[in-house]
Design a protein around this motif. Structure first.
Motif, PDB file in Angstrom:
ATOM      1  N   GLN A  31       0.470  -1.122   0.162  1.00 54.21           N
ATOM      2  CA  GLN A  31      -0.164  -0.048  -0.007  1.00 54.21           C
ATOM      3  C   GLN A  31       1.028   1.262  -0.031  1.00 54.21           C
ATOM      4  OE1 GLN A  31      -3.165  -0.831   3.172  1.00 54.21           O
ATOM      5  NE2 GLN A  31      -4.533  -0.229   1.646  1.00 54.21           N
ATOM      6  N   LEU A  32       2.021   1.437   0.630  1.00 53.89           N
ATOM      7  CA  LEU A  32       2.842   2.484   0.679  1.00 53.89           C
ATOM      8  C   LEU A  32       3.582   2.661  -0.624  1.00 53.89           C
ATOM      9  CD1 LEU A  32       4.490   4.604   1.861  1.00 53.89           C
ATOM     10  CD2 LEU A  32       6.148   3.100   2.743  1.00 53.89           C
ATOM     11  N   GLU A  33       3.743   1.545  -1.686  1.00 49.19           N
ATOM     12  CA  GLU A  33       4.091   1.646  -2.760  1.00 49.19           C
ATOM     13  C   GLU A  33       3.152   1.975  -3.698  1.00 49.19           C
ATOM     14  OE1 GLU A  33       7.347   1.596  -3.459  1.00 49.19           O
ATOM     15  OE2 GLU A  33       7.751   1.005  -1.539  1.00 49.19           O
ATOM     16  N   SER A  34       1.769   1.695  -3.487  1.00 45.96           N
ATOM     17  CA  SER A  34       0.686   1.991  -4.296  1.00 45.96           C
ATOM     18  C   SER A  34       0.870   3.693  -3.995  1.00 45.96           C
ATOM     19  CB  SER A  34      -0.659   1.439  -4.023  1.00 45.96           C
ATOM     20  OG  SER A  34      -0.232   0.101  -4.225  1.00 45.96           O
ATOM     21  N   LEU A  35       0.564   4.201  -2.777  1.00 43.00           N
ATOM     22  CA  LEU A  35       0.589   5.658  -2.375  1.00 43.00           C
ATOM     23  C   LEU A  35       1.688   6.378  -3.382  1.00 43.00           C
ATOM     24  CD1 LEU A  35      -0.632   7.856  -0.761  1.00 43.00           C
ATOM     25  CD2 LEU A  35       0.973   7.400   0.875  1.00 43.00           C
ATOM     26  N   ARG A  36       2.939   5.819  -3.472  1.00 41.84           N
ATOM     27  CA  ARG A  36       3.815   6.424  -4.063  1.00 41.84           C
ATOM     28  C   ARG A  36       3.614   6.645  -5.619  1.00 41.84           C
ATOM     29  NH1 ARG A  36       8.599   3.589  -0.331  1.00 41.84           N
ATOM     30  NH2 ARG A  36       9.415   5.545   0.545  1.00 41.84           N
ATOM     31  N   ASP A  37       3.242   5.569  -6.061  1.00 40.84           N
ATOM     32  CA  ASP A  37       2.709   5.432  -7.621  1.00 40.84           C
ATOM     33  C   ASP A  37       1.660   6.295  -7.890  1.00 40.84           C
ATOM     34  OD1 ASP A  37       4.619   3.290  -7.681  1.00 40.84           O
ATOM     35  OD2 ASP A  37       3.257   1.950  -7.715  1.00 40.84           O
ATOM     36  N   GLN A  38       0.753   6.351  -7.098  1.00 41.20           N
ATOM     37  CA  GLN A  38      -0.764   7.236  -7.547  1.00 41.20           C
ATOM     38  C   GLN A  38      -0.127   8.730  -7.345  1.00 41.20           C
ATOM     39  OE1 GLN A  38      -4.394   6.738  -7.954  1.00 41.20           O
ATOM     40  NE2 GLN A  38      -3.355   8.708  -8.605  1.00 41.20           N
ATOM     41  N   ILE A  39       0.444   9.146  -6.297  1.00 45.07           N
ATOM     42  CA  ILE A  39       1.226  10.477  -6.206  1.00 45.07           C
ATOM     43  C   ILE A  39       2.066  10.811  -7.699  1.00 45.07           C
ATOM     44  CG2 ILE A  39       2.254  12.234  -4.940  1.00 45.07           C
ATOM     45  CD1 ILE A  39       0.986  11.035  -2.574  1.00 45.07           C
ATOM     46  N   ARG A  40       2.794  10.095  -7.946  1.00 42.21           N
ATOM     47  CA  ARG A  40       3.676  10.322  -8.994  1.00 42.21           C
ATOM     48  C   ARG A  40       3.122  10.352 -10.163  1.00 42.21           C
ATOM     49  NH1 ARG A  40       6.774   6.287  -7.975  1.00 42.21           N
ATOM     50  NH2 ARG A  40       6.018   4.829  -9.482  1.00 42.21           N
ATOM     51  N   LEU A  57       1.997  13.026   5.953  1.00 43.56           N
ATOM     52  CA  LEU A  57       2.551  11.822   5.230  1.00 43.56           C
ATOM     53  C   LEU A  57       2.516  12.018   3.501  1.00 43.56           C
ATOM     54  CD1 LEU A  57       3.269   8.719   4.882  1.00 43.56           C
ATOM     55  CD2 LEU A  57       0.964   7.925   5.241  1.00 43.56           C
ATOM     56  N   VAL A  58       1.225  12.410   3.276  1.00 44.34           N
ATOM     57  CA  VAL A  58       0.679  12.820   1.798  1.00 44.34           C
ATOM     58  C   VAL A  58       1.753  13.739   1.122  1.00 44.34           C
ATOM     59  CG1 VAL A  58      -0.914  13.765   0.078  1.00 44.34           C
ATOM     60  CG2 VAL A  58      -1.619  12.248   1.759  1.00 44.34           C
ATOM     61  N   ALA A  59       1.881  14.799   2.041  1.00 42.80           N
ATOM     62  CA  ALA A  59       2.960  15.579   1.637  1.00 42.80           C
ATOM     63  C   ALA A  59       4.352  15.190   1.385  1.00 42.80           C
ATOM     64  CB  ALA A  59       2.976  17.044   2.690  1.00 42.80           C
ATOM     65  N   ALA A  60       4.864  14.359   2.375  1.00 44.36           N
ATOM     66  CA  ALA A  60       6.176  13.547   2.428  1.00 44.36           C
ATOM     67  C   ALA A  60       6.424  13.087   1.307  1.00 44.36           C
ATOM     68  CB  ALA A  60       6.465  12.770   3.648  1.00 44.36           C
ATOM     69  N   ILE A  61       5.357  12.177   0.875  1.00 47.31           N
ATOM     70  CA  ILE A  61       5.600  11.416  -0.399  1.00 47.31           C
ATOM     71  C   ILE A  61       5.442  12.130  -1.615  1.00 47.31           C
ATOM     72  CG2 ILE A  61       4.457   9.307  -1.678  1.00 47.31           C
ATOM     73  CD1 ILE A  61       5.618   8.680   0.793  1.00 47.31           C
ATOM     74  N   GLY A 146      -5.569  14.728   2.927  1.00 47.98           N
ATOM     75  CA  GLY A 146      -4.960  13.767   3.756  1.00 47.98           C
ATOM     76  C   GLY A 146      -6.133  13.049   4.708  1.00 47.98           C
ATOM     77  N   VAL A 147      -7.398  12.898   3.862  1.00 49.84           N
ATOM     78  CA  VAL A 147      -8.585  12.063   4.167  1.00 49.84           C
ATOM     79  C   VAL A 147      -7.991  10.837   4.095  1.00 49.84           C
ATOM     80  CG1 VAL A 147     -10.983  11.419   3.840  1.00 49.84           C
ATOM     81  CG2 VAL A 147     -10.252  13.958   3.632  1.00 49.84           C
ATOM     82  N   ASN A 148      -8.271  10.026   5.260  1.00 50.04           N
ATOM     83  CA  ASN A 148      -7.831   8.334   5.326  1.00 50.04           C
ATOM     84  C   ASN A 148      -9.190   7.496   5.294  1.00 50.04           C
ATOM     85  OD1 ASN A 148      -8.607   7.664   8.073  1.00 50.04           O
ATOM     86  ND2 ASN A 148      -7.120   9.081   8.640  1.00 50.04           N
ATOM     87  N   LEU A 171      -5.103   8.426   0.176  1.00 46.98           N
ATOM     88  CA  LEU A 171      -5.238   7.800   1.402  1.00 46.98           C
ATOM     89  C   LEU A 171      -6.515   7.025   1.513  1.00 46.98           C
ATOM     90  CD1 LEU A 171      -3.607   9.718   4.356  1.00 46.98           C
ATOM     91  CD2 LEU A 171      -2.372   8.157   2.821  1.00 46.98           C
ATOM     92  N   ALA A 172      -7.675   7.581   1.423  1.00 45.96           N
ATOM     93  CA  ALA A 172      -8.847   6.825   1.411  1.00 45.96           C
ATOM     94  C   ALA A 172      -8.937   6.117   0.419  1.00 45.96           C
ATOM     95  CB  ALA A 172     -10.132   8.067   1.523  1.00 45.96           C
ATOM     96  N   ASP A 173      -8.627   6.404  -0.997  1.00 43.57           N
ATOM     97  CA  ASP A 173      -8.883   5.843  -2.338  1.00 43.57           C
ATOM     98  C   ASP A 173      -8.081   4.470  -2.169  1.00 43.57           C
ATOM     99  OD1 ASP A 173     -10.425   7.927  -3.164  1.00 43.57           O
ATOM    100  OD2 ASP A 173      -8.865   8.616  -4.452  1.00 43.57           O
ATOM    101  N   LEU A 174      -7.032   4.437  -1.670  1.00 40.97           N
ATOM    102  CA  LEU A 174      -6.138   2.953  -1.392  1.00 40.97           C
ATOM    103  C   LEU A 174      -6.433   2.551  -0.345  1.00 40.97           C
ATOM    104  CD1 LEU A 174      -2.817   4.394  -2.536  1.00 40.97           C
ATOM    105  CD2 LEU A 174      -4.207   3.016  -3.703  1.00 40.97           C
ATOM    106  N   GLY A 175      -7.590   2.904   0.505  1.00 41.14           N
ATOM    107  CA  GLY A 175      -8.091   1.969   1.796  1.00 41.14           C
ATOM    108  C   GLY A 175      -6.869   2.143   2.920  1.00 41.14           C
ATOM    109  N   ILE A 176      -6.052   3.187   2.976  1.00 43.91           N
ATOM    110  CA  ILE A 176      -5.162   3.232   4.269  1.00 43.91           C
ATOM    111  C   ILE A 176      -5.926   4.193   5.494  1.00 43.91           C
ATOM    112  CG2 ILE A 176      -2.958   4.343   4.726  1.00 43.91           C
ATOM    113  CD1 ILE A 176      -2.205   4.407   1.765  1.00 43.91           C
ATOM    114  N   SER A 177      -5.648   3.172   6.412  1.00 44.86           N
ATOM    115  CA  SER A 177      -6.094   3.483   7.535  1.00 44.86           C
ATOM    116  C   SER A 177      -5.319   4.440   8.349  1.00 44.86           C
ATOM    117  CB  SER A 177      -6.792   2.622   8.704  1.00 44.86           C
ATOM    118  OG  SER A 177      -5.382   1.728   8.880  1.00 44.86           O
ATOM    119  N   LYS A 178      -5.841   5.016   9.601  1.00 48.19           N
ATOM    120  CA  LYS A 178      -5.119   6.120  10.393  1.00 48.19           C
ATOM    121  C   LYS A 178      -4.060   5.133  11.029  1.00 48.19           C
ATOM    122  CE  LYS A 178      -4.985  10.005  12.694  1.00 48.19           C
ATOM    123  NZ  LYS A 178      -4.901  11.286  12.132  1.00 48.19           N
TER     124      LYS A 178
END
Length: 291
Positions: A31-40, A57-61, A146-148, A171-178
């Motif tokens: 999921q972390l890699e998916s977040l990277r891919d989505q933002i990229r 976290l969203v800003a960092a990625i 940053g909505v999760n 985060l929400a789109d990928l199902g990433i929880s708090k």
């Protein structure tokens, strides 16, 4: 015209992944890699950045993947506690992301200041009224927040306003929880991974009670006094001119027996409260949404 003030910047980090200091489980790593891919894939983004652990976290990625094509923007108003604004600036500098601040005017909107149950809708509508043009001027950057995934099951009218403005929530789109946000942030070495949730100061007032800059400032000063004394996770609920202090249940005895009780009462009365009490149930996020 929207007032934008650049925040003080640190030297930009090299364009590379943040070093992962702790392992994650296989599913979390994916999921972390998916977040990277989505933002990229967005190429350019404008992050609605409050400084909370989610938007950080969203800003960092975004900074990691897009560098100069990532911009973090913080909406500034009396509803944002001053210490949270300072923390947002420090975190953005630590990450090396471009950071700007925009003054929002939600208090001028009766849909916000009259404090109806969908107050957050008016707040986010005002925020994205400013962020949309800024993102357009940044070569058509995609606004993200940053909505999760957990937020989707809570009372969050602001999510609807963001969706209407075309904002994406990776985060929400990928199902990433708090809990996952905190786990990812810890693994990446972000010092604020366990930072307490800090909803805006407007959440301290029962629905239907008018919100003003004066009342927000009174609560901000009361909470700052407690934070300075070691109660980092705290709410000062304000009903009329009465203050009700919430701290985690395991800290109630610490506050009740605190040797500065008399000073606390004197301080709160000097701020304009007429009564001070301690909530024996303890801190519960979203307590005023009951019923």
């Amino acid at each position: 015209m929207t007032e934008v003030r650049p925040a003080k910047q640190a030297l930009r980090l090299p364009s590379r992944l943040f070093p992962q200091l702790e392992p994650l489980g296989e599913a979390d790593q994916r999921q972390l890699e998916s977040l990277r891919d989505q933002i990229r894939r967005w190429g350019r983004v404008c992050v609605a950045y409050s400084g909370g652990v989610d938007s950080a976290l969203v800003a960092a990625i975004a900074q990691e993947q897009l560098g100069a094509d990532a911009l973090a923007i913080t909406g500034v108003s009396p509803a944002l506690a001053p210490h949270l604004l300072r923390e947002a600036r420090l975190q953005a500098a630590w990450l090396g992301i471009q950071h700007k601040e925009v003054r929002t005017q939600e208090l001028a909107d009766p849909d916000y200041s009259n404090n109806p149950t969908d107050r957050c809708y008016a707040c986010k509508r005002e925020l994205h009224h400013h962020l949309g043009p800024l993102a357009a001027n940044a070569d058509g950057a995609q606004v993200i927040d940053g909505v999760n995934a957990d937020d989707l099951s809570d009372h969050r009218p602001g999510i609807r306003a963001a969706q209407e403005a075309g904002v994406c929530s990776p985060l929400a789109d990928l199902g990433i929880s708090k809990a996952q946000v905190r786990a990812f942030s810890k693994a990446l070495g972000f010092p604020w991974w366990d930072k307490p949730a800090q909803p805006c100061l407007a959440s301290r007032f029962p629905y239907g009670e008018v919100i003003s800059a004066e009342r927000l400032n009174r609560v901000a000063q009361a909470e700052a006094w407690l934070i300075e004394r070691g109660f980092s996770d705290v709410r000062v609920r304000s009903q009329g001119l009465s203050a009700r202090i919430e701290v985690p249940a395991n800290r109630i005895a610490d506050l009740a027996l605190h040797n500065e009780r008399e000073t606390l009462v004197e301080t709160f009365l000097a701020l304009g409260f007429t009564a001070v009490s301690l909530d024996l149930e303890g801190l519960i996020s979203g307590k005023l949404n009951r019923g």
